[in-house]
Design a protein around this motif. Structure first.
Motif, PDB file in Angstrom:
ATOM      1  N   GLY A  83       0.807  -1.219   0.000  1.00 37.24           N
ATOM      2  CA  GLY A  83       0.000   0.000   0.000  1.00 37.24           C
ATOM      3  C   GLY A  83       0.835   1.261   0.000  1.00 37.24           C
ATOM      4  N   ALA A  84       1.995   1.228  -0.660  1.00 37.37           N
ATOM      5  CA  ALA A  84       2.925   2.350  -0.577  1.00 37.37           C
ATOM      6  C   ALA A  84       2.428   3.600  -1.291  1.00 37.37           C
ATOM      7  CB  ALA A  84       4.287   1.942  -1.130  1.00 37.37           C
ATOM      8  N   ASN A  85       1.414   3.481  -2.142  1.00 37.93           N
ATOM      9  CA  ASN A  85       0.803   4.658  -2.751  1.00 37.93           C
ATOM     10  C   ASN A  85      -0.290   5.256  -1.878  1.00 37.93           C
ATOM     11  OD1 ASN A  85       2.297   5.054  -5.028  1.00 37.93           O
ATOM     12  ND2 ASN A  85       0.930   3.963  -6.413  1.00 37.93           N
ATOM     13  N   GLY A  86      -0.590   4.608  -0.750  1.00 44.42           N
ATOM     14  CA  GLY A  86      -1.602   5.118   0.167  1.00 44.42           C
ATOM     15  C   GLY A  86      -0.984   6.013   1.223  1.00 44.42           C
ATOM     16  N   PHE A  87      -1.821   6.595   2.061  1.00 43.82           N
ATOM     17  CA  PHE A  87      -1.344   7.536   3.065  1.00 43.82           C
ATOM     18  C   PHE A  87      -0.458   6.864   4.112  1.00 43.82           C
ATOM     19  CE2 PHE A  87      -5.309   9.683   1.626  1.00 43.82           C
ATOM     20  CZ  PHE A  87      -4.714  10.826   1.130  1.00 43.82           C
ATOM     21  N   GLN A  88      -0.907   5.734   4.653  1.00 38.68           N
ATOM     22  CA  GLN A  88      -0.154   5.092   5.728  1.00 38.68           C
ATOM     23  C   GLN A  88       1.064   4.350   5.193  1.00 38.68           C
ATOM     24  OE1 GLN A  88      -3.118   2.976   8.302  1.00 38.68           O
ATOM     25  NE2 GLN A  88      -4.529   4.227   7.105  1.00 38.68           N
ATOM     26  N   ASN A 146      -0.827  -0.005  -9.080  1.00 40.66           N
ATOM     27  CA  ASN A 146      -0.582   0.837 -10.251  1.00 40.66           C
ATOM     28  C   ASN A 146       0.776   1.508 -10.090  1.00 40.66           C
ATOM     29  OD1 ASN A 146      -0.552   2.579 -12.391  1.00 40.66           O
ATOM     30  ND2 ASN A 146      -2.357   3.742 -11.785  1.00 40.66           N
ATOM     31  N   ALA A 147       1.783   0.971 -10.765  1.00 43.28           N
ATOM     32  CA  ALA A 147       3.143   1.488 -10.624  1.00 43.28           C
ATOM     33  C   ALA A 147       3.319   2.847 -11.282  1.00 43.28           C
ATOM     34  CB  ALA A 147       4.141   0.495 -11.222  1.00 43.28           C
ATOM     35  N   ASP A 148       2.358   3.272 -12.108  1.00 42.12           N
ATOM     36  CA  ASP A 148       2.456   4.572 -12.773  1.00 42.12           C
ATOM     37  C   ASP A 148       1.858   5.704 -11.962  1.00 42.12           C
ATOM     38  OD1 ASP A 148       3.667   3.454 -15.038  1.00 42.12           O
ATOM     39  OD2 ASP A 148       1.717   2.886 -15.859  1.00 42.12           O
ATOM     40  N   ARG A 149       1.108   5.368 -10.912  1.00 45.51           N
ATOM     41  CA  ARG A 149       0.489   6.402 -10.084  1.00 45.51           C
ATOM     42  C   ARG A 149       1.560   7.160  -9.316  1.00 45.51           C
ATOM     43  NH1 ARG A 149      -3.392   5.003  -4.927  1.00 45.51           N
ATOM     44  NH2 ARG A 149      -3.310   7.031  -3.928  1.00 45.51           N
ATOM     45  N   PRO A 150       1.494   8.484  -9.243  1.00 44.43           N
ATOM     46  CA  PRO A 150       2.506   9.256  -8.514  1.00 44.43           C
ATOM     47  C   PRO A 150       2.614   8.802  -7.064  1.00 44.43           C
ATOM     48  CG  PRO A 150       1.123  10.708  -9.816  1.00 44.43           C
ATOM     49  CD  PRO A 150       0.489   9.350  -9.876  1.00 44.43           C
ATOM     50  N   THR A 162      11.212   2.172  -4.540  1.00 40.25           N
ATOM     51  CA  THR A 162      11.001   1.556  -5.851  1.00 40.25           C
ATOM     52  C   THR A 162       9.619   0.928  -5.921  1.00 40.25           C
ATOM     53  OG1 THR A 162      13.350   1.052  -6.022  1.00 40.25           O
ATOM     54  CG2 THR A 162      11.856  -0.153  -7.487  1.00 40.25           C
ATOM     55  N   PRO A 163       8.776   1.356  -6.855  1.00 41.90           N
ATOM     56  CA  PRO A 163       7.454   0.726  -6.983  1.00 41.90           C
ATOM     57  C   PRO A 163       7.549  -0.660  -7.621  1.00 41.90           C
ATOM     58  CG  PRO A 163       7.761   2.372  -8.696  1.00 41.90           C
ATOM     59  CD  PRO A 163       8.970   2.456  -7.825  1.00 41.90           C
ATOM     60  N   VAL A 164       6.811  -1.595  -7.046  1.00 44.99           N
ATOM     61  CA  VAL A 164       6.724  -2.951  -7.585  1.00 44.99           C
ATOM     62  C   VAL A 164       5.247  -3.276  -7.764  1.00 44.99           C
ATOM     63  CG1 VAL A 164       7.220  -5.393  -7.192  1.00 44.99           C
ATOM     64  CG2 VAL A 164       8.842  -3.648  -6.416  1.00 44.99           C
ATOM     65  N   ARG A 165       4.830  -3.520  -8.993  1.00 44.06           N
ATOM     66  CA  ARG A 165       3.425  -3.801  -9.232  1.00 44.06           C
ATOM     67  C   ARG A 165       3.086  -5.194  -8.734  1.00 44.06           C
ATOM     68  NH1 ARG A 165      -0.716  -5.846 -11.286  1.00 44.06           N
ATOM     69  NH2 ARG A 165       0.487  -7.641 -11.948  1.00 44.06           N
ATOM     70  N   GLY A 166       1.949  -5.287  -8.043  1.00 42.83           N
ATOM     71  CA  GLY A 166       1.531  -6.590  -7.547  1.00 42.83           C
ATOM     72  C   GLY A 166       0.131  -6.551  -6.988  1.00 42.83           C
ATOM     73  N   ALA A 217       7.667 -10.007  -5.737  1.00 38.48           N
ATOM     74  CA  ALA A 217       7.871  -8.797  -4.928  1.00 38.48           C
ATOM     75  C   ALA A 217       8.757  -9.067  -3.722  1.00 38.48           C
ATOM     76  CB  ALA A 217       6.520  -8.252  -4.480  1.00 38.48           C
ATOM     77  N   PHE A 218       8.673 -10.267  -3.163  1.00 40.29           N
ATOM     78  CA  PHE A 218       9.411 -10.600  -1.941  1.00 40.29           C
ATOM     79  C   PHE A 218      10.825 -11.120  -2.195  1.00 40.29           C
ATOM     80  CE2 PHE A 218       5.421 -10.364   0.447  1.00 40.29           C
ATOM     81  CZ  PHE A 218       5.861  -9.947   1.698  1.00 40.29           C
ATOM     82  N   GLU A 219      11.229 -11.257  -3.423  1.00 35.28           N
ATOM     83  CA  GLU A 219      12.573 -11.773  -3.705  1.00 35.28           C
ATOM     84  C   GLU A 219      13.638 -10.872  -3.073  1.00 35.28           C
ATOM     85  OE1 GLU A 219      13.063 -12.206  -7.877  1.00 35.28           O
ATOM     86  OE2 GLU A 219      11.634 -13.873  -8.060  1.00 35.28           O
ATOM     87  N   GLY A 220      14.459 -11.443  -2.190  1.00 33.09           N
ATOM     88  CA  GLY A 220      15.527 -10.690  -1.541  1.00 33.09           C
ATOM     89  C   GLY A 220      15.094  -9.812  -0.393  1.00 33.09           C
TER      90      GLY A 220
END
Length: 305
Positions: free
Chosen positions: A13-18, A39-43, A52-56, A67-70
């Motif tokens: 939820g990295a594009n969200g507020f929290q 949506n990796a294109d969303r600001p 780094t945005p990762v779509r999932g 997404a969890f690799e490494g």
């Protein structure tokens, strides 16, 4: 993991507020941070993609494995979905991917306190189900239960009325005691939880720097803004109807259920002890006056209420 091993964080939820507040804080501290987004294109709203945005999709086990690799640490905030089967599937997918990746710590942001007894409200019970999945999932996990956010008051529903009319309206009784917390303080607590070994396996209620009634909250805003502010308790059903216009009926009902429960008489649910939060997580919480002073309230000046 050893102390010198680099930490790699995945924040859902990295594009969200929290989630965004957590991702920005961890990146600012110099960590490698991936933000799981649909949506990796969303600001990103962080001024320059410090993470780094990762779509999932939480419903896709394959997306989550990639997404969890490494990844060594993860902070999870679930979307505002309150269908029990969907929430359980998301939680199980996340913990399975984290376990396969050998994640050292999973921190779950419950996004609400949970009453001791079960309720009829999906806003509580789906989060209780997910919490159990995370704590029993075979990954060292901590569950963090925050109360209501100060940031809820800085938005189109509250900002114009506060700035132009001196009215602080919220769907809680005026006498309700609340440990109002900012997203920034929540991010500091969640980041600390990724390091605190003594909290593994625990669910912890947290809160902001002060436990205030609605009347006391209005007084703090008046002090910070330098103008008269009065508290206005909103009818929860009216609040739910308004929320439904932006979130949809199901999500609005899930959120509003929390306020229906509190209005029915749970006086202490939102009143976590500030000193305990600071002691357990080693953070300094900002006062309400401090938080108000950092917000650009001028953006709401002259806006329609």
């Amino acid at each position: 993991m050893s102390e010198d091993q680099p930490k790699r964080y995945l924040v859902t939820g990295a594009n969200g507020f929290q989630g965004g507040a957590v991702a920005r804080l961890l990146a600012k501290r110099g960590h490698e941070v991936r933000g799981l987004v649909r949506n990796a294109d969303r600001p990103a709203g962080d001024g320059g993609r410090a993470w780094t945005p990762v779509r999932g999709d939480l419903g896709s086990t394959e997306d989550l494995r990639r997404a969890f690799e490494g990844v060594t640490h993860t902070v999870v905030t679930l979307p505002l979905v309150y269908d029990a089967d969907t929430v359980l599937a998301h939680a199980r997918n996340l913990v399975e991917a984290a376990r396969e990746a050998g994640v050292s710590r999973l921190v779950y942001n419950v996004n609400t306190p949970l009453p001791k007894e079960r309720t009829e409200h999906p806003g509580f019970e789906t989060r209780r189900l997910a919490e159990r999945v995370f704590l029993d999932g075979g990954v060292p996990a901590v569950s963090v239960r925050p109360p209501v956010y100060l940031d809820n008051l800085f938005g189109p529903w509250n900002g114009p009325a506060l700035v132009n009319d001196g009215v602080l309206a919220y769907p809680l009784p005026a006498a309700q005691r609340v440990a109002w917390m900012s997203h920034a303080d929540l991010a500091r607590v969640l980041a600390s939880a990724t390091e605190a070994e003594e909290l593994v396996g625990r669910a912890v209620d947290v809160g902001g720097a002060e436990v205030l009634t609605g009347t006391e909250l209005a007084a703090a805003f008046a002090d910070a803004l330098g103008r008269e502010v009065r508290y206005l308790p909103l009818d929860v059903e009216d609040f739910e109807a308004g929320l439904g216009q932006s979130l949809g009926a199901e999500s609005a009902a899930g959120v509003a259920g929390i306020y229906h429960h509190v209005a029915a008489g749970d006086q202490e649910l939102l009143a976590a002890e500030p000193a305990a939060t600071e002691r357990l997580f080693g953070v300094r919480l900002a006062s309400t006056v401090e938080w108000v002073a950092t917000q650009n309230w001028d953006v709401w000046s002259g806006s329609a209420t």
